[in-house]
Enzyme design. Structure first.
Site, PDB file in Angstrom:
ATOM      1  N   SER A 121       5.741 -13.845 -18.468  1.00  0.00           N
ATOM      2  CA  SER A 121       7.189 -13.893 -18.318  1.00  0.00           C
ATOM      3  C   SER A 121       7.846 -13.432 -19.613  1.00  0.00           C
ATOM      4  CB  SER A 121       7.632 -15.325 -17.995  1.00  0.00           C
ATOM      5  OG  SER A 121       9.024 -15.482 -18.177  1.00  0.00           O
ATOM      6  N   SER A 122       9.038 -12.888 -19.488  1.00  0.00           N
ATOM      7  CA  SER A 122       9.773 -12.433 -20.674  1.00  0.00           C
ATOM      8  C   SER A 122      10.201 -13.592 -21.564  1.00  0.00           C
ATOM      9  CB  SER A 122      11.002 -11.621 -20.250  1.00  0.00           C
ATOM     10  OG  SER A 122      11.873 -12.410 -19.451  1.00  0.00           O
ATOM     11  N   CYS A 123      10.064 -14.834 -21.089  1.00  0.00           N
ATOM     12  CA  CYS A 123      10.442 -15.993 -21.907  1.00  0.00           C
ATOM     13  C   CYS A 123       9.478 -16.206 -23.077  1.00  0.00           C
ATOM     14  CB  CYS A 123      10.543 -17.252 -21.060  1.00  0.00           C
ATOM     15  SG  CYS A 123       8.950 -17.897 -20.486  1.00  0.00           S
ATOM     16  N   TYR A 150       6.572 -23.833 -20.946  1.00  0.00           N
ATOM     17  CA  TYR A 150       6.024 -22.780 -20.093  1.00  0.00           C
ATOM     18  C   TYR A 150       5.691 -21.545 -20.933  1.00  0.00           C
ATOM     19  CZ  TYR A 150       5.891 -19.263 -16.343  1.00  0.00           C
ATOM     20  OH  TYR A 150       5.523 -18.256 -15.490  1.00  0.00           O
ATOM     21  N   LYS A 154       2.095 -19.469 -21.567  1.00  0.00           N
ATOM     22  CA  LYS A 154       1.932 -18.048 -21.269  1.00  0.00           C
ATOM     23  C   LYS A 154       1.518 -17.251 -22.506  1.00  0.00           C
ATOM     24  CE  LYS A 154       2.515 -17.935 -16.894  1.00  0.00           C
ATOM     25  NZ  LYS A 154       1.406 -17.484 -16.029  1.00  0.00           N
ATOM     26  N   ASN A 179      13.256 -10.705 -15.031  1.00  0.00           N
ATOM     27  CA  ASN A 179      13.675 -11.548 -13.910  1.00  0.00           C
ATOM     28  C   ASN A 179      13.342 -10.871 -12.582  1.00  0.00           C
ATOM     29  OD1 ASN A 179      15.207 -13.563 -15.584  1.00  0.00           O
ATOM     30  ND2 ASN A 179      16.423 -11.751 -16.049  1.00  0.00           N
ATOM     31  N   HIS A 193      16.389 -19.333  -9.143  1.00  0.00           N
ATOM     32  CA  HIS A 193      17.002 -18.563 -10.211  1.00  0.00           C
ATOM     33  C   HIS A 193      18.315 -17.947  -9.720  1.00  0.00           C
ATOM     34  CE1 HIS A 193      12.697 -18.632 -11.632  1.00  0.00           C
ATOM     35  NE2 HIS A 193      13.357 -19.081 -12.675  1.00  0.00           N
ATOM     36  N   ARG A 227      21.921  -9.480 -17.744  1.00  0.00           N
ATOM     37  CA  ARG A 227      20.548  -9.754 -17.338  1.00  0.00           C
ATOM     38  C   ARG A 227      19.959  -8.528 -16.633  1.00  0.00           C
ATOM     39  NH1 ARG A 227      21.429 -13.228 -20.307  1.00  0.00           N
ATOM     40  NH2 ARG A 227      21.139 -15.502 -20.084  1.00  0.00           N
TER      41      ARG A 227
END
Length: 334
Positions: A121-123, A150, A154, A179, A193, A227
């Protein structure tokens, strides 16, 4: 043999008979990958539900690999959720994701699986990293506190795959999507989301009336944050591309390279749904990060690029929602 475009002299490493295990094949991402592989002629796809195989159980995962002998593993399995779920359940979001991916990565390595695709994930990138986000920004700053549990899990997965590539030369690659949205998305207003939540809110407001007019849709924040959104079928195509080619590096961002304001997203969804009521922006609610855009030039250079237009993708997703909305309980518009 499945034919694929040759990129920089890279040769396909799989064919239609390759045994491919898709972990998390029932989810939005896993099901899209399964559909795409089937459409391209792959005939030996393996999937197990969480009831049949608990990926948190190391011994169960080992027995599964021993019995099925997968040649390729695609890890689309994870415990996921929105900000609220991450914030209220930090331990399971950290530990369960570590257990799932560690069992898959380590067992794949021990059973001599040569191709492993890890989806993150981009997080994973720092909260205040420059925009757009480059792969090189990993571990250069602090994470967003609301989903760091999280993200840390990752990041560990990315580094485990990198370590296997570095030490053993195996083709273990990590793809970090932006996303996502599309068929089989989560439309629960408490845990979904922003894009699927908007689809549902505008649809239910369209069905409801207030003094003879369609109900107002209430949305958080000012609508000014920007986003990026990627259709899950585009991600599936990126996974197949990574499957059929030996990429030059171990970590790649997967996105469109384009973003828009949340306000523009809302207006696009409102038009597609056909809602004619008002939109109320609740400025007392937080906006979140002002902008979050991935730099996808590294993957584009390899030969892959997203193709699904956002408006077309939302229209397709709304149609899927209409065909499956009986699965979702009606929600009172507030």
């Amino acid at each position: 043999m499945i034919k694929s475009q040759q990129v920089k002299g890279q040769q396909p490493t799989v064919n239609s008979q390759t045994r491919i295990f898709i972990a998390g094949h029932r989810g939005m991402v896993g099901s899209a990958i399964w559909r795409t592989l089937e459409a391209k002629g792959y005939r030996h796809l393996v999937g197990k539900t969480s009831k049949d195989l608990d990926l948190r159980d190391q011994s169960a995962v080992k027995e599964f690999f021993k019995a099925e002998q997968p040649e390729v593993v695609i890890d689309a399995a994870a415990r996921v959720g929105g900000i609220l779920a991450n914030n209220e359940n930090p331990y399971p979001f950290l530990m369960e994701n570590l257990q799932i991916q560690n069992n898959l990565i380590d067992t794949a390595h021990n059973f001599e699986v040569e191709k492993f695709i890890f989806l993150g994930s981009s997080c994973i990138y720092p909260k205040h990293a420059p925009q757009p986000l480059k792969e090189d920004y990993l571990l250069t700053g602090s994470l967003e506190p609301t989903n760091e549990w999280y993200a840390i899990a990752k990041i560990a997965g990315v580094k485990a795959c990198e370590a296997i590539l570095k030490q053993y030369g195996k083709d273990f690659v990590s793809l970090m999507p932006t996303n996502l949205y599309g068929p089989n998305d989560n439309f629960d207003l408490k845990t979904s989301h922003v894009l699927p939540a908007m689809i549902r809110k505008f649809h239910e407001a369209k069905q409801s009336t207030d003094n003879g007019e369609q109900s107002t849709v209430n949305l958080w924040g000012s609508g000014t944050p920007m986003r990026e959104f990627l259709h899950v079928d585009d991600l599936a195509e990126a996974v197949v591309f990574a499957l059929e080619h030996k990429l030059e590096d171990n970590l790649y961002n997967i996105g469109t390279g384009q973003d828009l304001t949340i306000k523009a997203l809302a207006e696009t969804i409102q038009e597609i749904v056909g809602h004619q009521g008002e939109i109320h922006w609740d400025s007392s609610k937080p906006d979140g990060t002002p902008r979050k855009l991935l730099d996808v030039s590294k993957m584009n250079t390899q030969g892959w690029k997203a193709e699904i237009d956002l408006k077309d993708g939302i229209q397709q997703t709304y149609q899927w929602f209409l065909e499956n909305k009986t699965k979702f309980k009606e929600t009172k518009i507030k």
